[in-house]
Design a protein around this motif. Structure first.
Motif, PDB file in Angstrom:
ATOM      1  N   SER A 154       0.821  -1.219   0.000  1.00  0.00           N
ATOM      2  CA  SER A 154       0.000   0.000   0.000  1.00  0.00           C
ATOM      3  C   SER A 154       0.850   1.261   0.000  1.00  0.00           C
ATOM      4  N   LYS A 155       2.113   1.122   0.415  1.00  0.00           N
ATOM      5  CA  LYS A 155       3.036   2.267   0.437  1.00  0.00           C
ATOM      6  C   LYS A 155       3.892   2.348  -0.823  1.00  0.00           C
ATOM      7  N   GLY A 156       3.637   1.439  -1.754  1.00  0.00           N
ATOM      8  CA  GLY A 156       4.354   1.470  -3.020  1.00  0.00           C
ATOM      9  C   GLY A 156       5.572   0.568  -3.086  1.00  0.00           C
ATOM     10  N   TYR A 157       5.809  -0.186  -2.014  1.00  0.00           N
ATOM     11  CA  TYR A 157       6.970  -1.079  -1.985  1.00  0.00           C
ATOM     12  C   TYR A 157       6.557  -2.510  -2.370  1.00  0.00           C
ATOM     13  N   SER A 158       7.555  -3.344  -2.583  1.00  0.00           N
ATOM     14  CA  SER A 158       7.267  -4.745  -2.875  1.00  0.00           C
ATOM     15  C   SER A 158       6.630  -5.418  -1.666  1.00  0.00           C
ATOM     16  N   TRP A 159       5.672  -6.271  -1.939  1.00  0.00           N
ATOM     17  CA  TRP A 159       5.067  -7.023  -0.845  1.00  0.00           C
ATOM     18  C   TRP A 159       6.069  -8.000  -0.236  1.00  0.00           C
ATOM     19  N   GLN A 160       7.192  -8.247  -0.932  1.00  0.00           N
ATOM     20  CA  GLN A 160       8.224  -9.142  -0.438  1.00  0.00           C
ATOM     21  C   GLN A 160       9.239  -8.424   0.465  1.00  0.00           C
ATOM     22  N   THR A 161       8.988  -7.170   0.775  1.00  0.00           N
ATOM     23  CA  THR A 161       9.863  -6.410   1.674  1.00  0.00           C
ATOM     24  C   THR A 161       9.929  -7.077   3.045  1.00  0.00           C
ATOM     25  N   ARG A 162      11.161  -7.250   3.565  1.00  0.00           N
ATOM     26  CA  ARG A 162      11.355  -7.840   4.895  1.00  0.00           C
ATOM     27  C   ARG A 162      12.269  -6.992   5.782  1.00  0.00           C
ATOM     28  N   LEU A 163      12.958  -6.036   5.179  1.00  0.00           N
ATOM     29  CA  LEU A 163      13.993  -5.262   5.869  1.00  0.00           C
ATOM     30  C   LEU A 163      15.131  -6.165   6.347  1.00  0.00           C
ATOM     31  N   TRP A 164      15.468  -7.163   5.541  1.00  0.00           N
ATOM     32  CA  TRP A 164      16.723  -7.904   5.693  1.00  0.00           C
ATOM     33  C   TRP A 164      17.667  -7.367   4.621  1.00  0.00           C
ATOM     34  N   ILE A 165      18.917  -7.165   4.947  1.00  0.00           N
ATOM     35  CA  ILE A 165      19.810  -6.548   3.976  1.00  0.00           C
ATOM     36  C   ILE A 165      19.999  -7.400   2.728  1.00  0.00           C
ATOM     37  N   ASP A 166      19.824  -8.716   2.818  1.00  0.00           N
ATOM     38  CA  ASP A 166      19.918  -9.590   1.644  1.00  0.00           C
ATOM     39  C   ASP A 166      18.985  -9.112   0.529  1.00  0.00           C
ATOM     40  N   ASP A 167      17.825  -8.586   0.930  1.00  0.00           N
ATOM     41  CA  ASP A 167      16.799  -8.203  -0.030  1.00  0.00           C
ATOM     42  C   ASP A 167      17.274  -7.152  -1.020  1.00  0.00           C
ATOM     43  N   MET A 168      18.256  -6.356  -0.616  1.00  0.00           N
ATOM     44  CA  MET A 168      18.663  -5.259  -1.478  1.00  0.00           C
ATOM     45  C   MET A 168      19.542  -5.695  -2.633  1.00  0.00           C
ATOM     46  N   TYR A 169      19.862  -6.966  -2.698  1.00  0.00           N
ATOM     47  CA  TYR A 169      20.323  -7.517  -3.964  1.00  0.00           C
ATOM     48  C   TYR A 169      19.163  -8.240  -4.639  1.00  0.00           C
ATOM     49  N   MET A 170      18.426  -9.006  -3.857  1.00  0.00           N
ATOM     50  CA  MET A 170      17.375  -9.849  -4.411  1.00  0.00           C
ATOM     51  C   MET A 170      16.303  -9.045  -5.156  1.00  0.00           C
ATOM     52  N   ILE A 171      15.881  -7.940  -4.582  1.00  0.00           N
ATOM     53  CA  ILE A 171      14.859  -7.120  -5.225  1.00  0.00           C
ATOM     54  C   ILE A 171      15.485  -6.234  -6.301  1.00  0.00           C
ATOM     55  N   THR A 172      16.603  -5.590  -5.960  1.00  0.00           N
ATOM     56  CA  THR A 172      17.222  -4.643  -6.877  1.00  0.00           C
ATOM     57  C   THR A 172      17.668  -5.294  -8.178  1.00  0.00           C
ATOM     58  N   ILE A 173      18.325  -6.443  -8.082  1.00  0.00           N
ATOM     59  CA  ILE A 173      18.879  -7.049  -9.292  1.00  0.00           C
ATOM     60  C   ILE A 173      17.780  -7.511 -10.237  1.00  0.00           C
ATOM     61  N   LEU A 174      16.677  -8.025  -9.703  1.00  0.00           N
ATOM     62  CA  LEU A 174      15.597  -8.511 -10.561  1.00  0.00           C
ATOM     63  C   LEU A 174      14.892  -7.349 -11.264  1.00  0.00           C
ATOM     64  N   GLN A 175      14.608  -6.284 -10.518  1.00  0.00           N
ATOM     65  CA  GLN A 175      13.947  -5.135 -11.133  1.00  0.00           C
ATOM     66  C   GLN A 175      14.861  -4.450 -12.144  1.00  0.00           C
ATOM     67  N   THR A 176      16.144  -4.420 -11.854  1.00  0.00           N
ATOM     68  CA  THR A 176      17.104  -3.830 -12.793  1.00  0.00           C
ATOM     69  C   THR A 176      17.198  -4.655 -14.066  1.00  0.00           C
ATOM     70  N   GLN A 177      17.191  -5.980 -13.918  1.00  0.00           N
ATOM     71  CA  GLN A 177      17.193  -6.846 -15.091  1.00  0.00           C
ATOM     72  C   GLN A 177      15.950  -6.592 -15.952  1.00  0.00           C
TER      73      GLN A 177
END
Length: 367
Positions: A154-177
């Motif tokens: 609802s805030k515009g972020y991925s529903w897969q947001t967890r605030l684990w630092i691992d996510d900032m490769y997992m989400i970023t790399i896929l969206q960038t691809q």
């Protein structure tokens, strides 16, 4: 009478120093040349077995190793290697189709980066059709989503947001691809907004990141995912993007801290700020990738970071055995609020968590 010779000497020394900085990320000795290392690791992957998530699906470490090998093949013009990597993938369209990960978790969605890279390499649309839904589904809220997941969405972020630092490769790399294959701005905007959220919520004053808000330890590979993710995003984020200044600031703050914690050998420890922790290769390779890319793109001071990156690369290569397997790789690690837990994590040889970021370094050095 001595002024001119002194000035000439100073200019000569300055030119020598400047050349040494530019030379730091090239002209490696035999055995340390990125093309040699890349070929060794990429062909090693072709011969390797699947590394499955929960014993069921292609895992993200395998995905990233596969993608790195494919990028190396394309960069080096190795058509034989491209064919071997395609042949390894083709069963996933039929007899190994059950190994395709579901699109229901941040780690599993990462698989999409691989078919998208195959599309960029081959222009075969079957790869695009397989890969793009993994990126789109990160923002498509499933019916069984939790209240927290719906709140993030609802805030515009991925529903897969967890605030684990691992996510900032997992989400970023896929969206960038997804941006690389479609050129649709929405994918970069998603990744950038998500990155700012994680920087604001998780980055510590010293530039590093706890494994999670409730786990106050600077775990190397966790920080490595963040370092690699922010680096990858900056490569494609336009100079005039609204979030670029904040993201670049967070990146540079992290790099400054990492340079201070680099060991005399050139590595980083399993717990970055603990001198008695063991040198860990996967996180070290991710930091090295971030250094190399930052120097080559002008985000980092060449004089300070190019020698540090070279030192790290030389150290990293020494951890590759004769079979092309990287040693001293921390196994997959869940968060735990117990410092000794991180000291005691098993160390694997040839684990894809380590093989992948070595290939990222290879590609960065070859650019």
């Amino acid at each position: 009478m001595m002024i001119k010779p002194i000035v000439s000497l100073c200019l000569w020394l300055f030119c020598i120093a400047a050349h040494a900085q530019k030379d730091a990320l090239q002209n490696f000795p035999d055995g340390y040349q990125p093309e040699q290392v890349g070929k060794k690791l990429a062909y090693r992957f072709v011969a390797g077995k699947h590394m499955l998530h929960a014993g069921k699906w292609i895992s993200y470490p395998e995905t990233f190793n596969w993608t790195g090998a494919l990028k190396f093949a394309a960069r080096s013009g190795d058509q034989q290697l491209i064919k071997l990597l395609e042949d390894k993938f083709d069963p996933l369209f039929n007899r190994e189709k059950q190994l395709l990960p579901p699109m229901n978790h941040v780690d599993l969605n990462m698989f999409g980066t691989l078919p998208l890279e195959f599309f960029l390499t081959t222009q075969n649309k079957k790869y695009l059709e397989l890969g793009l839904p993994y990126a789109d589904s990160q923002w498509q809220v499933p019916e069984n989503a939790t209240a927290k997941e719906k709140e993030w969405a609802s805030k515009g972020y991925s529903w897969q947001t967890r605030l684990w630092i691992d996510d900032m490769y997992m989400i970023t790399i896929l969206q960038t691809q997804a941006y690389r294959v479609t050129k649709e701005q929405k994918y970069l905007d998603r990744a950038a907004a998500e990155m700012v959220l994680y920087l604001d919520e998780l980055q510590r004053p010293n530039g590093l990141f706890y494994h999670a808000p409730d786990v106050p330890f600077y775990w190397a590979r966790g920080n490595g995912w963040m370092a690699a993710g922010v680096t990858e995003l900056l490569r494609y984020l336009p100079e005039n993007h609204q979030h670029r200044p904040r993201i670049l600031q967070g990146y540079q703050l992290m790099m400054e801290s990492l340079r201070k914690y680099q060991t005399a050998e050139g590595m980083w420890n399993q717990l970055i700020d603990e001198a008695d922790a063991w040198a860990e290769t996967s996180g070290s390779a991710m930091f090295t990738y971030a250094f190399i890319t930052g120097v080559k793109n002008g985000w980092l001071d060449e004089k300070a970071y190019a020698p540090a990156a070279r030192k790290a690369w030389i150290a990293l290569v020494s951890y590759i055995n004769d079979n092309g397997d990287v040693r001293e790789v921390c196994v997959g690690t869940n968060k735990k609020n117990d410092k000794q837990y991180y000291y005691d994590r098993p160390r694997h040889v040839g684990d894809y968590h380590g093989q992948s970021p070595y290939l990222w370094c290879v590609l960065a050095l070859m650019e």
